[in-house]
Design an enzyme around this catalytic site. Structure first.
Site, PDB file in Angstrom:
ATOM      1  N   HIS A  11     -10.595  -5.131  -3.050  1.00  0.00           N
ATOM      2  CA  HIS A  11      -9.107  -5.234  -2.771  1.00  0.00           C
ATOM      3  C   HIS A  11      -9.317  -5.902  -1.315  1.00  0.00           C
ATOM      4  O   HIS A  11     -10.478  -5.192  -0.396  1.00  0.00           O
ATOM      5  CB  HIS A  11      -8.262  -4.039  -2.988  1.00  0.00           C
ATOM      6  CG  HIS A  11      -8.876  -2.846  -2.267  1.00  0.00           C
ATOM      7  ND1 HIS A  11      -9.871  -2.038  -3.037  1.00  0.00           N
ATOM      8  CD2 HIS A  11      -8.629  -2.226  -1.136  1.00  0.00           C
ATOM      9  CE1 HIS A  11     -10.225  -1.042  -2.350  1.00  0.00           C
ATOM     10  NE2 HIS A  11      -9.440  -1.356  -1.227  1.00  0.00           N
ATOM     11  N   HIS A  57      -7.238  -5.531   2.071  1.00  0.00           N
ATOM     12  CA  HIS A  57      -6.099  -5.176   2.986  1.00  0.00           C
ATOM     13  C   HIS A  57      -5.389  -6.100   3.822  1.00  0.00           C
ATOM     14  O   HIS A  57      -6.202  -6.914   4.608  1.00  0.00           O
ATOM     15  CB  HIS A  57      -6.337  -3.710   3.803  1.00  0.00           C
ATOM     16  CG  HIS A  57      -6.947  -2.824   3.197  1.00  0.00           C
ATOM     17  ND1 HIS A  57      -6.100  -1.484   2.933  1.00  0.00           N
ATOM     18  CD2 HIS A  57      -8.108  -2.587   2.694  1.00  0.00           C
ATOM     19  CE1 HIS A  57      -6.855  -0.556   2.543  1.00  0.00           C
ATOM     20  NE2 HIS A  57      -7.984  -1.277   2.135  1.00  0.00           N
ATOM     21  N   GLN A  64     -14.101   2.649   1.879  1.00  0.00           N
ATOM     22  CA  GLN A  64     -13.733   2.350   0.466  1.00  0.00           C
ATOM     23  C   GLN A  64     -13.543   3.716  -0.241  1.00  0.00           C
ATOM     24  O   GLN A  64     -14.157   4.338  -0.546  1.00  0.00           O
ATOM     25  CB  GLN A  64     -14.645   1.482  -0.542  1.00  0.00           C
ATOM     26  CG  GLN A  64     -13.898   0.999  -1.483  1.00  0.00           C
ATOM     27  CD  GLN A  64     -14.883   0.007  -2.392  1.00  0.00           C
ATOM     28  OE1 GLN A  64     -15.883  -0.443  -1.805  1.00  0.00           O
ATOM     29  NE2 GLN A  64     -14.307  -0.603  -3.310  1.00  0.00           N
ATOM     30  N   ASP A 108       0.754  -1.111  -0.190  1.00  0.00           N
ATOM     31  CA  ASP A 108       0.090  -0.152  -0.007  1.00  0.00           C
ATOM     32  C   ASP A 108       0.775   1.291  -0.106  1.00  0.00           C
ATOM     33  O   ASP A 108       1.834   1.358   0.810  1.00  0.00           O
ATOM     34  CB  ASP A 108      -0.868  -0.181   1.267  1.00  0.00           C
ATOM     35  CG  ASP A 108      -2.020   1.089   0.925  1.00  0.00           C
ATOM     36  OD1 ASP A 108      -3.237   0.609   1.047  1.00  0.00           O
ATOM     37  OD2 ASP A 108      -1.540   2.199   1.122  1.00  0.00           O
ATOM     38  N   ASN A 168     -13.074  -3.178   2.668  1.00  0.00           N
ATOM     39  CA  ASN A 168     -13.866  -1.971   2.989  1.00  0.00           C
ATOM     40  C   ASN A 168     -14.808  -2.186   1.781  1.00  0.00           C
ATOM     41  O   ASN A 168     -14.230  -2.239   0.597  1.00  0.00           O
ATOM     42  CB  ASN A 168     -13.053  -0.665   2.980  1.00  0.00           C
ATOM     43  CG  ASN A 168     -12.361  -0.483   4.063  1.00  0.00           C
ATOM     44  OD1 ASN A 168     -12.462  -1.051   5.142  1.00  0.00           O
ATOM     45  ND2 ASN A 168     -10.955   0.173   3.983  1.00  0.00           N
TER      46      ASN A 168
END
Ligand code: AMP
Length: 112
Positions: A98, A100, A92, A30, A85
């Site tokens: 995606h 995390h 989000q 990230d 999210n």
């Protein structure tokens, strides 16, 4: 999907620090890490969020989940958090599904 930043990472048009690539998923660090380890796992197909991915392509959703375990293990994590999210009110901000994978510090609960 045009204008999707994560599709551009899948295609290689935008650089990322990629830690895993398969036909089903791409995982990369990230840009704004929230913990010592913070990796994003995304499906190579564009789906708006995890709910749409699970509904439209359950096999690729399973591949994302399996990849979270793989990248966490490769990062040396036994304790970590996997977060999807889903929707703006849940935090989000990028509308390509995606996960995390967050770890490397004590994580509080409940999340904010
Ligand atoms: P979310 O808020 O759940 O949609 O998470 C989106 C995440 O994508 C955030 O944690 C951002 O820091 C991360 N992010 C956005 N653009 C990039 C990028 N180009 N490379 C890596 N991570 C990114």
């Amino acid at each position: 999907m045009p204008d999707c930043i994560f599709c551009s990472i899948v295609s290689g048009d935008i650089p990322a620090n990629i830690v895993l690539r398969t036909p089903e998923v791409v995982a990369f660090t990230d840009l704004n890490p929230q913990a010592p380890t913070h990796i994003l796992v995304i499906p190579t197909e564009h789906h708006e969020n995890a709910a749409a991915l699970a509904q439209d392509n359950p096999a690729q959703a399973a591949a994302v989940l399996a990849a979270t375990q793989k990248v966490a293990a490769e990062a040396g994590l036994t304790d970590y958090r996997t977060v999807f999210n889903t929707g703006p009110e849940a935090g989000q901000s990028v509308f390509h599904a995606h996960a995390h994978v967050i770890g490397g510090r004590n994580l509080g609960w409940p999340p904010g």
